[in-house]
Each structure stands twice: as structure tokens, then as C-alpha cells.
Design a protein around this motif. Structure first.
Motif, PDB file in Angstrom:
ATOM      1  N   ARG A 157       8.022   7.915   7.115  1.00  0.00           N
ATOM      2  CA  ARG A 157       7.491   6.231   7.524  1.00  0.00           C
ATOM      3  C   ARG A 157       5.892   6.467   7.474  1.00  0.00           C
ATOM      4  NH1 ARG A 157      11.276   6.544  11.556  1.00  0.00           N
ATOM      5  NH2 ARG A 157      10.046   7.914  13.009  1.00  0.00           N
ATOM      6  N   LEU A 158       5.400   7.732   6.972  1.00  0.00           N
ATOM      7  CA  LEU A 158       4.420   8.201   6.782  1.00  0.00           C
ATOM      8  C   LEU A 158       3.943   7.440   5.408  1.00  0.00           C
ATOM      9  CD1 LEU A 158       3.539  11.404   8.542  1.00  0.00           C
ATOM     10  CD2 LEU A 158       2.907   8.882   9.457  1.00  0.00           C
ATOM     11  N   LEU A 159       4.567   7.672   4.740  1.00  0.00           N
ATOM     12  CA  LEU A 159       4.490   7.553   3.048  1.00  0.00           C
ATOM     13  C   LEU A 159       4.183   6.323   2.808  1.00  0.00           C
ATOM     14  CD1 LEU A 159       7.396   9.771   2.028  1.00  0.00           C
ATOM     15  CD2 LEU A 159       4.642  10.143   1.714  1.00  0.00           C
ATOM     16  N   PRO A 160       3.586   5.466   1.939  1.00  0.00           N
ATOM     17  CA  PRO A 160       3.487   4.237   1.325  1.00  0.00           C
ATOM     18  C   PRO A 160       4.620   3.398   0.959  1.00  0.00           C
ATOM     19  CG  PRO A 160       1.933   5.376  -0.399  1.00  0.00           C
ATOM     20  CD  PRO A 160       3.143   6.361   1.046  1.00  0.00           C
ATOM     21  N   ASP A 161       4.470   1.835   1.265  1.00  0.00           N
ATOM     22  CA  ASP A 161       5.421   1.234   0.625  1.00  0.00           C
ATOM     23  C   ASP A 161       4.668   1.388  -1.435  1.00  0.00           C
ATOM     24  OD1 ASP A 161       7.196   0.857   2.195  1.00  0.00           O
ATOM     25  OD2 ASP A 161       5.737  -1.554   2.882  1.00  0.00           O
ATOM     26  N   LEU A 162       6.035   1.143  -2.090  1.00  0.00           N
ATOM     27  CA  LEU A 162       5.675   1.159  -3.124  1.00  0.00           C
ATOM     28  C   LEU A 162       4.552  -0.213  -3.915  1.00  0.00           C
ATOM     29  CD1 LEU A 162       8.546   2.815  -5.242  1.00  0.00           C
ATOM     30  CD2 LEU A 162       6.333   3.591  -5.474  1.00  0.00           C
ATOM     31  N   THR A 163       3.794  -0.123  -4.636  1.00  0.00           N
ATOM     32  CA  THR A 163       2.643  -1.088  -5.107  1.00  0.00           C
ATOM     33  C   THR A 163       2.578  -2.099  -3.749  1.00  0.00           C
ATOM     34  OG1 THR A 163       4.776  -2.573  -5.766  1.00  0.00           O
ATOM     35  CG2 THR A 163       3.802  -1.096  -6.763  1.00  0.00           C
ATOM     36  N   GLY A 164       3.080  -1.197  -1.632  1.00  0.00           N
ATOM     37  CA  GLY A 164       2.737  -2.483  -1.331  1.00  0.00           C
ATOM     38  C   GLY A 164       1.063  -2.456  -0.711  1.00  0.00           C
ATOM     39  N   ARG A 165       0.868  -2.926   0.579  1.00  0.00           N
ATOM     40  CA  ARG A 165      -0.697  -2.745   1.254  1.00  0.00           C
ATOM     41  C   ARG A 165      -1.894  -1.515   0.488  1.00  0.00           C
ATOM     42  NH1 ARG A 165      -3.189  -7.248   2.850  1.00  0.00           N
ATOM     43  NH2 ARG A 165      -4.610  -6.969   4.739  1.00  0.00           N
ATOM     44  N   LEU A 166      -1.688  -0.804   0.942  1.00  0.00           N
ATOM     45  CA  LEU A 166      -2.082   0.030   0.593  1.00  0.00           C
ATOM     46  C   LEU A 166      -2.303  -0.218  -0.588  1.00  0.00           C
ATOM     47  CD1 LEU A 166      -1.378   3.273   2.611  1.00  0.00           C
ATOM     48  CD2 LEU A 166      -2.958   1.806   2.677  1.00  0.00           C
TER      49      LEU A 166
END
Length: 167
Positions: free
Chosen positions: A62-71
Motif C-alpha cells: 500500500r505504500l507504493l505508488p500507482d504506476l503513472t498515477g497521481r504522484l
């Protein structure tokens, strides 16, 4: 060699770059110092993660970012994540591919409770897009195990980019 690394660099920089998602638990792994080599360090990190209960493993994911997501959209990915996504070609996706990934990321997160994790450095955008669609059909247990294995791959590649491999 791990022995020759400055202890502050080793404990702070290596952990930050490779394992920042489990920072609070670095002392558990670091008790096995000195590490014989980068593979020993990676083995201890993996052993620690493997011993976590499923809820702990889910927390890591859960601490990892979505690929090409909001971050990524806000240009707030870590330098390592940004470089890995670029190497996979995710920065060259068409608008349709971006929408597909956004939609499937949302479905994936809704179904499993954590983001889709894949070692971007070992995949290209086509394999990532195909993989997320296929993995949506898996059970939660399968995806938890696959996600953790992908985290281990990411960690090893990041370790190798920081610490020379003497083997």
C-alpha cells in the motif's frame, strides 16, 4: 563491498533508496550487519518481508505508488521510481494507454486494497499493460504473493545500482 560502506550511508541511503517503504523496520534488518555482500543484505531484507503477516505485507504494498498515477502526474515520484517508469516506456504511453492503466489501476486497487506492483525495469509498457489486466483475474492471495516478489526484484535492482556486486 558492504564492509567498506560508510555506516551512515549504508543505513540511511541504501535503505532510503531501496526500502523506504518499510523504513520503520530497518533496525530489524540492520541487526544482521555486517553484510557479506549485496546479496546477503538483499536476503535479509527479503527474509524480514517474508516473515511479516499478510497484513504487514499488504501494508508494504500500500505504500507504493500507482504506476503513472497521481504522484507521477504531480512529478512527485522518487528519482528511482521515475527512472524505472521511464525505462519501461511508461512516459511514452498514448492517451488511450494512460487511460487504460488509470482505469485498471483503480479496479486493481479496489479489488485488492493495494496498488498493482511490477518491476518496471524488467518490463516494458506493453507487458505492464497486459500484466495488470491479466492479474486482475487473480485471487487476493496470489496478488499479495506476486506483489511482494515484485518488491523484492525492485529492491535487488536498486541495491545493485547503489552497492557494487563483488561476485
Amino acid at each position: 563491498m558492504i564492509y567498506s560502506l560508510d555506516p551512515d550511508f549504508a543505513e540511511n541511503k541504501v535503505w532510503e533508496k531501496c526500502c523506504g517503504y518499510i523504513d520503520r523496520d530497518r533496525a530489524v534488518v540492520w541487526r544482521f550487519r555486517p553484510f557479506h555482500d549485496v546479496h546477503h543484505l538483499h536476503q535479509e531484507i527479503c527474509s524480514f518481508v517474508d516473515l511479516l503477516p499478510d497484513t504487514g505485507k499488504e501494508g508494504v504494498l500500500r505504500l507504493l505508488p500507482d504506476l503513472t498515477g497521481r504522484l507521477a502526474e504531480l512529478d512527485r515520484l522518487t528519482q528511482e521510481s521515475a527512472a524505472e517508469q521511464k525505462a519501461a516506456g511508461l512516459d511514452t504511453m498514448t492517451p488511450e494507454e494512460k487511460q487504460l492503466l488509470k482505469d485498471t489501476n483503480a479496479k486493481y486497487r479496489d479489488k485488492f486494497g493495494f496498488p498493482f506492483v511490477i518491476c518496471a525495469r524488467q518490463n516494458k509498457k506493453e507487458a505492464i499493460l497486459k500484466g495488470i489486466v491479466e492479474r486482475l483475474e487473480h485471487s487476493a492471495t496470489e496478488e499479495l504473493n506476486i506483489g511482494i516478489e515484485e518488491v523484492k526484484k525492485i529492491c535487488m535492482l536498486r541495491l545493485l545500482s547503489i552497492v557494487p556486486d563483488d561476485k
